[in-house]
Motif scaffolding. Structure first.
Motif, PDB file in Angstrom:
ATOM      1  N   LEU A   1      30.276  38.093  47.468  1.00 17.74           N
ATOM      2  CA  LEU A   1      30.750  37.566  46.192  1.00 17.74           C
ATOM      3  C   LEU A   1      32.219  37.930  46.008  1.00 17.74           C
ATOM      4  O   LEU A   1      32.630  39.048  46.326  1.00 17.74           O
ATOM      5  CB  LEU A   1      29.931  38.132  45.037  1.00 17.74           C
ATOM      6  CG  LEU A   1      28.414  37.939  45.093  1.00 17.74           C
ATOM      7  CD1 LEU A   1      27.782  38.409  43.790  1.00 17.74           C
ATOM      8  CD2 LEU A   1      28.064  36.501  45.382  1.00 17.74           C
ATOM      9  N   LEU A   2      32.980  37.004  45.479  1.00 19.58           N
ATOM     10  CA  LEU A   2      34.377  37.277  45.148  1.00 19.58           C
ATOM     11  C   LEU A   2      34.468  37.511  43.643  1.00 19.58           C
ATOM     12  O   LEU A   2      34.211  36.603  42.847  1.00 19.58           O
ATOM     13  CB  LEU A   2      35.273  36.109  45.565  1.00 19.58           C
ATOM     14  CG  LEU A   2      36.770  36.287  45.281  1.00 19.58           C
ATOM     15  CD1 LEU A   2      37.318  37.524  46.001  1.00 19.58           C
ATOM     16  CD2 LEU A   2      37.558  35.043  45.678  1.00 19.58           C
ATOM     17  N   ILE A   3      34.813  38.753  43.278  1.00 24.41           N
ATOM     18  CA  ILE A   3      34.927  39.156  41.869  1.00 24.41           C
ATOM     19  C   ILE A   3      36.400  39.236  41.503  1.00 24.41           C
ATOM     20  O   ILE A   3      37.142  40.018  42.090  1.00 24.41           O
ATOM     21  CB  ILE A   3      34.264  40.522  41.624  1.00 24.41           C
ATOM     22  CG1 ILE A   3      32.800  40.517  42.069  1.00 24.41           C
ATOM     23  CG2 ILE A   3      34.380  40.907  40.145  1.00 24.41           C
ATOM     24  CD1 ILE A   3      32.154  41.901  42.028  1.00 24.41           C
ATOM     25  N   ALA A   4      36.827  38.441  40.552  1.00 24.76           N
ATOM     26  CA  ALA A   4      38.202  38.480  40.069  1.00 24.76           C
ATOM     27  C   ALA A   4      38.278  39.359  38.827  1.00 24.76           C
ATOM     28  O   ALA A   4      37.701  39.012  37.789  1.00 24.76           O
ATOM     29  CB  ALA A   4      38.706  37.074  39.747  1.00 24.76           C
ATOM     30  N   ASP A   5      38.954  40.491  38.944  1.00 26.24           N
ATOM     31  CA  ASP A   5      39.214  41.348  37.785  1.00 26.24           C
ATOM     32  C   ASP A   5      40.453  40.800  37.090  1.00 26.24           C
ATOM     33  O   ASP A   5      41.579  41.039  37.503  1.00 26.24           O
ATOM     34  CB  ASP A   5      39.433  42.791  38.243  1.00 26.24           C
ATOM     35  CG  ASP A   5      39.794  43.735  37.095  1.00 26.24           C
ATOM     36  OD1 ASP A   5      40.117  43.245  35.991  1.00 26.24           O
ATOM     37  OD2 ASP A   5      39.778  44.956  37.305  1.00 26.24           O
ATOM     38  N   GLU A   6      40.221  40.028  36.024  1.00 29.01           N
ATOM     39  CA  GLU A   6      41.318  39.452  35.247  1.00 29.01           C
ATOM     40  C   GLU A   6      41.420  40.117  33.878  1.00 29.01           C
ATOM     41  O   GLU A   6      41.804  39.488  32.892  1.00 29.01           O
ATOM     42  CB  GLU A   6      41.153  37.938  35.130  1.00 29.01           C
ATOM     43  CG  GLU A   6      41.306  37.215  36.460  1.00 29.01           C
ATOM     44  CD  GLU A   6      42.091  35.923  36.348  1.00 29.01           C
ATOM     45  OE1 GLU A   6      42.965  35.848  35.456  1.00 29.01           O
ATOM     46  OE2 GLU A   6      41.843  35.023  37.153  1.00 29.01           O
ATOM     47  N   VAL A   7      41.080  41.395  33.841  1.00 32.21           N
ATOM     48  CA  VAL A   7      41.177  42.148  32.599  1.00 32.21           C
ATOM     49  C   VAL A   7      42.601  42.086  32.040  1.00 32.21           C
ATOM     50  O   VAL A   7      42.807  41.914  30.838  1.00 32.21           O
ATOM     51  CB  VAL A   7      40.731  43.608  32.827  1.00 32.21           C
ATOM     52  CG1 VAL A   7      41.142  44.501  31.665  1.00 32.21           C
ATOM     53  CG2 VAL A   7      39.221  43.665  33.030  1.00 32.21           C
ATOM     54  N   GLN A   8      43.602  42.217  32.924  1.00 29.68           N
ATOM     55  CA  GLN A   8      44.990  42.181  32.466  1.00 29.68           C
ATOM     56  C   GLN A   8      45.630  40.806  32.620  1.00 29.68           C
ATOM     57  O   GLN A   8      46.507  40.438  31.851  1.00 29.68           O
ATOM     58  CB  GLN A   8      45.820  43.217  33.233  1.00 29.68           C
ATOM     59  CG  GLN A   8      47.229  43.385  32.706  1.00 29.68           C
ATOM     60  CD  GLN A   8      47.911  44.661  33.153  1.00 29.68           C
ATOM     61  OE1 GLN A   8      49.063  44.659  33.548  1.00 29.68           O
ATOM     62  NE2 GLN A   8      47.196  45.768  33.087  1.00 29.68           N
TER      63      GLN A   8
END
Length: 393
Positions: free
Chosen positions: A212-219
């Motif tokens: 799975l590709l997880i994009a951390d776009e918190v910022q």
């Protein structure tokens, strides 16, 4: 005489000033001094300080329904989820309160999927210098130097690769690997950008190996990079994405989004007292409706170009090492470890101060409100010049 903040548990070194109010790109301390704020709560205040749309959303929702518990639906929860799905490539949404909480939910979902579909695969591959939050598990997921020694023993199951090095990802990916978690722009590491070619190779590698590709776009999410979400800049679709910071515009709100194929939690697997809280969800919907308008995002890109060009000019004037970034998340690279000194000098400018952030000893980070004005950026650049003249002379 009491020392300022002596009743607080020590977690950071704060300057001896107390902010009393804010409006747009400006903060005012209790002594009445004004500061042009290019930190905005670490990219949290997407619409600046005290925006009317948030005040209205809070007031109206507070008078209607605060907290029916996450065991029941509420209208803001449903509307926010529907809006996020409509704006993105995802199908399902889990609402939470912080970026770390959303990232933990992403790891849980990936491991649940790995147990169901990958024979118990559970390891998460993340990146050196990455930052995913301050819970124990997210400190393990992060690649911030030294974090693996503060609170030992740390949770296991996190392998590290190097950003923009696809071979490093391939080397650590094994039969126990279930997902790769990436920040397309590593903010805490100094605004390090993923190379578009690397991101495409990473997407292909994940698809090939069943990761799975997880994009951390918190910022980076919700307009910060000039698009609704940063993944749009790379022409890829992640399998999972996390949002926080700018989603709430100043209130505690985060989200995990996933494709339908990975919607595999069983009832009781995941939850939280405030997941889908209507007060916060109403604010998130108001923020999205403002920030994700095409004309608003076009203005973000215009202001980003202005800020970038201004920082490039300052870099030439002072013989610095350049600037970098995406949208209104940018960094200026100094010739030595003068960042903290520059932050202090900018803050102490009079009659108007400038608020900056130094994520690394040699680097200044800029995270202004997404609706900052053209004249305010010019004023900020002038104030920055004044501070740097004091530090670099």
């Amino acid at each position: 005489m009491n020392t300022l903040g002596q009743q607080l548990i020590t977690i950071t070194h704060r300057p001896d000033l107390v902010f009393a109010q804010g409006q747009g790109s400006w903060l005012v301390d209790e002594a009445g001094k004004r500061y042009l704020d290019l930190v905005q709560g670490w990219a949290v205040n997407s619409l600046g300080h005290a925006p009317g749309v948030i005040a209205q959303a809070l007031s109206e929702q507070a008078g209607r329904l605060l907290n029916p518990s996450p065991a029941f639906y509420n209208r803001p929860m449903l509307d926010l989820a529907e809006r996020l799905v409509a704006l993105s490539c995802f199908d399902r949404v889990f609402l939470a309160s912080s970026g770390a909480e959303a990232n933990e939910a992403a790891v849980k979902l990936a491991r649940r999927w790995g147990r169901k579909h990958r024979g118990g695969a559970h390891e998460i591959i993340s990146f050196e210098q990455g930052f995913h939050g301050r819970t124990l598990a997210m400190m393990s997921a992060s690649g911030k130097p030294g974090w693996d020694r503060i609170y030992t023993p740390m949770p296991a199951g996190f392998a590290k690769a190097r950003l923009n090095d696809i071979e490093s990802v391939a080397r650590v990916a094994g039969p126990d690997s279930v997902a790769v978690m990436i920040e397309f722009v590593q903010g805490e590491a100094g605004v390090n950008l993923a190379d578009p070619g690397f991101v495409r190779e990473l997407r292909a590698l994940c698809s090939e190996r069943g990761l799975l590709l997880i994009a951390d776009e918190v910022q980076t999410g919700v307009g910060r990079c000039g698009r609704a979400f940063a993944y749009e800049l790379f022409d890829v679709e992640p399998d999972l994405m996390t949002l926080a910071k700018g989603l709430g515009g100043g209130v505690p709100l985060s989200a995990l989004l996933c494709k339908q194929a990975f919607n595999c939690f069983e009832p009781g697997d995941q939850g939280g007292t405030y997941c889908g809280n209507p007060l916060m969800a109403a604010v998130g919907l108001a923020v999205l409706d403002e920030v994700c308008r095409p004309e608003f995002l076009a203005a973000v890109r215009q202001r980003a170009q202005q800020l970038s060009q201004g920082l490039q000019q300052i870099s030439r004037e002072h013989g610095l090492l350049g600037e970098r970034g995406a949208g209104l998340l940018r960094a200026l690279v100094l010739p030595g470890d003068q960042a903290e000194q520059s932050v202090a000098a900018a803050r102490e400018l009079a009659p108007v101060g400038l608020l900056l952030n130094a994520p690394r000893p040699n680097l200044l980070r800029f995270m202004p409100a997404l609706n900052i004005g053209e004249a305010e950026i010019e004023q900020a650049l002038d104030l920055l010049r004044s501070a740097l003249r004091q530090v670099l002379r």
